[in-house]
Design a protein around this motif. Structure first.
Motif, short mmCIF file in Angstrom:
data_model
loop_
_atom_site.label_atom_id
_atom_site.label_comp_id
_atom_site.label_asym_id
_atom_site.label_seq_id
_atom_site.Cartn_x
_atom_site.Cartn_y
_atom_site.Cartn_z
N UNK A 165 0.83 -1.20 0.00
CA UNK A 165 0.00 0.00 0.00
C UNK A 165 0.87 1.26 0.00
N UNK A 166 1.89 1.26 0.85
CA UNK A 166 2.77 2.43 0.93
C UNK A 166 3.50 2.66 -0.39
N UNK A 167 3.92 1.59 -1.06
CA UNK A 167 4.59 1.73 -2.35
C UNK A 167 3.66 2.40 -3.37
N UNK A 168 2.39 1.96 -3.38
CA UNK A 168 1.43 2.52 -4.32
C UNK A 168 1.11 3.97 -3.97
N UNK A 169 0.92 4.25 -2.69
CA UNK A 169 0.61 5.61 -2.27
C UNK A 169 1.75 6.57 -2.59
N UNK A 170 2.97 6.08 -2.47
CA UNK A 170 4.13 6.92 -2.77
C UNK A 170 4.15 7.30 -4.24
N UNK A 171 3.83 6.36 -5.11
CA UNK A 171 3.77 6.65 -6.55
C UNK A 171 2.66 7.66 -6.83
N UNK A 172 1.53 7.49 -6.18
CA UNK A 172 0.41 8.42 -6.35
C UNK A 172 0.79 9.83 -5.89
N UNK A 173 1.47 9.91 -4.75
CA UNK A 173 1.96 11.20 -4.25
C UNK A 173 2.92 11.84 -5.25
N UNK A 174 3.84 11.06 -5.78
CA UNK A 174 4.78 11.57 -6.77
C UNK A 174 4.04 12.16 -7.97
N UNK A 175 3.02 11.43 -8.43
CA UNK A 175 2.29 11.87 -9.62
C UNK A 175 1.69 13.26 -9.41
N UNK A 176 1.06 13.48 -8.28
CA UNK A 176 0.44 14.79 -8.02
C UNK A 176 1.50 15.86 -7.80
N UNK A 177 2.53 15.53 -7.03
CA UNK A 177 3.57 16.51 -6.73
C UNK A 177 4.36 16.91 -7.98
N UNK A 178 4.45 16.00 -8.94
CA UNK A 178 5.23 16.28 -10.15
C UNK A 178 4.36 16.79 -11.29
N UNK A 179 3.07 17.01 -11.01
CA UNK A 179 2.24 17.71 -11.98
C UNK A 179 1.33 16.85 -12.84
N UNK A 180 0.96 15.64 -12.37
CA UNK A 180 0.02 14.84 -13.17
C UNK A 180 -1.36 15.50 -13.17
N UNK A 181 -1.89 15.69 -14.37
CA UNK A 181 -3.25 16.21 -14.56
C UNK A 181 -3.91 15.30 -15.58
N UNK A 182 -4.85 14.50 -15.15
CA UNK A 182 -5.45 13.54 -16.08
C UNK A 182 -6.75 12.99 -15.55
N UNK A 183 -7.18 11.88 -16.13
CA UNK A 183 -8.49 11.32 -15.83
C UNK A 183 -8.42 9.94 -15.16
N UNK A 184 -7.26 9.56 -14.65
CA UNK A 184 -7.16 8.27 -13.95
C UNK A 184 -8.06 8.27 -12.73
#
Length: 441
Positions: free
Chosen positions: A50-69
């Motif tokens: 869970x922590x591995x997945x949440x970390x990737x999700x955090x990275x996506x938002x912090x690095x500017x992901x804007x999408x429809x996932x």
């Protein structure tokens, strides 16, 4: 929240809340596009999946992901060590120590806490902004919205700042987007109608006798004729493509709000705000949005009149409604920070540093906002995080010989600070009892 320790470090952040639809802002990693995943870095040092997945999700938002996932609508608890590992990766070591102390003082198991803190000591802080997600189609994108040339209403409240207002009005004369009106709500003591005759702009000038910032903005919005509202201030400088870049952002990302970036005069855009991202804050000094948004969330709350954080509260309403807001670095503006006029004449310009010795700390409207949207517990955590910093004088921060003196002074005035905080809490309770003062459009 993805990691529970964020409640100590970001207790009053928009992303702590679920939207009214019950969703978070954080995307599920297995639904992210392949080209986005390639720009993220999974971390196998976490103990739980869970922590591995949440970390990737955090990275996506912090690095500017804007999408429809699809986004998370709930989060599982992760091991204690994973929480410490996470905050060590993304926050300064001083804040990691702060979390440890808060945990110990709130009677969590000291052996487990110290062990988890110590065993993650080799994790170094990283900065996501060094590798933001790129949007390669931006440069070649032709905006149909700009081609349609809808009317934009630029709103500027002003108070005793004609010298500064001159500069921003000259900037507006140089805009490369032609179809806009400028609505100035002038609250100056010596109102000068002739001042506006010197500019080649499509003006609506409203003289407002009452010195009230949020009333001024609400009045201008009601008066506006445009499909889009562009919010600005009387002590900023803007580029010739300011309006166009806001419109292009709205069109490119199919968003309803383009939240521009401020940076102080003589400096550059902060690295953490130098790329497109989901908007994590809203500032009425630099933003553009569809006028219809005000039909959905209402106008600005006048509980913040002559105080602070009215724009932050409005941004929270946008977020809760699921309205798409984009942090837009290409519609940036220089914050001149005028030393006189404006909010300084109405009240305090600093949320946590009162202008008078026994005045409330923070400004009561800040606690009104925190308590209304995050609850009393989160508000207290916010006080614990922010008040100690606010005690320390600004001028001591970069002067090492004065650091010790500043620390001593901070300790000496601690009883007064406690009085200030209690006063602010009580005044915010009165605001909460009275309720919001939000009109509809």
């Amino acid at each position: 929240m993805l990691f529970s320790f964020l409640k100590y470090l970001q207790p009053t952040h928009y992303f702590q809340r679920y939207t009214k639809a019950g969703t978070s802002i954080f995307p599920k990693p297995d639904e992210l596009p392949e080209n986005v995943l390639k720009q993220l870095q999974p971390d196998d040092r976490f103990d739980s999946e869970e922590a591995k997945a949440y970390d990737v999700s955090w990275q996506a938002i912090q690095q500017g992901y804007i999408g429809n996932a699809s986004t998370y609508d709930s989060f599982s608890a992760v091991p204690l060590r994973d929480n410490y590992r996470f905050i060590r990766k993304y926050f300064h070591s001083a804040w990691v120590l702060f979390v440890l102390l808060v945990r110990l003082m709130s009677f969590h198991n000291p052996f487990k806490e110290i062990s988890a803190w110590y065993r993650t000591r080799n994790i170094n802080q990283i900065k996501n902004s060094k590798s933001p997600i790129s949007y390669q189609d931006w440069e070649a994108y032709t905006s149909k919205l700009i081609e349609e040339a809808p009317l934009v209403s630029v709103i500027i409240p002003t108070l005793n700042r004609y010298d500064y207002l001159t500069d921003v009005l000259k900037d507006l004369e140089q805009q490369d987007y032609p179809n806009f009106e400028v609505i100035v709500v002038d609250q100056s003591d010596n109102f000068n109608a002739a001042f506006y005759k010197d500019f080649n702009l499509n003006f609506q000038v409203i003289q407002q006798k009452e010195k009230a910032l949020w009333l001024a903005r609400n009045t201008a919005i009601k008066t506006s004729k445009g499909q889009f509202i562009a919010l600005s201030e009387d002590d900023v400088r803007i580029q010739p493509d300011w309006i166009r870049m806001h419109l292009k952002c709205l069109d490119f990302f199919n968003a309803q709000v383009s939240a521009g970036v401020f940076y102080p005069e003589g400096q550059q855009i902060p690295e953490s705000r130098s790329f497109f991202a989901v908007g994590s804050q809203f500032a009425t000094g630099n933003a553009m949005l569809y006028k219809s948004v005000f039909n959905t969330v209402g106008l600005f709350d006048r509980q913040f009149e002559k105080q602070r954080m009215g724009d932050g509260e409005f941004g929270m309403r946008l977020y809760l409604e699921g309205i798409k807001s984009i942090s837009n670095p290409l519609a940036s503006c220089i914050d001149v920070k005028a030393g006189t006029g404006g909010l300084r004449e109405m009240g305090s310009w600093d949320s946590f540093r009162p202008s008078k010795f026994f005045a409330p700390r923070p400004i009561p409207s800040v606690l009104y906002y925190f308590r209304k949207y995050y609850g009393n517990k989160a508000a207290k955590l916010a006080l614990l995080r922010m008040v100690p910093i606010s005690i320390f004088p600004y001028q001591f921060k970069k002067n090492k010989p004065l650091l010790l003196l500043g620390l001593i002074l901070s300790i000496l005035i601690l009883p007064i600070v406690c009085y200030q905080v209690i006063t602010s809490w009580n005044l915010s309770s009165k605001k909460l009892k009275e309720g919001a003062l939000i009109q509809t459009l």
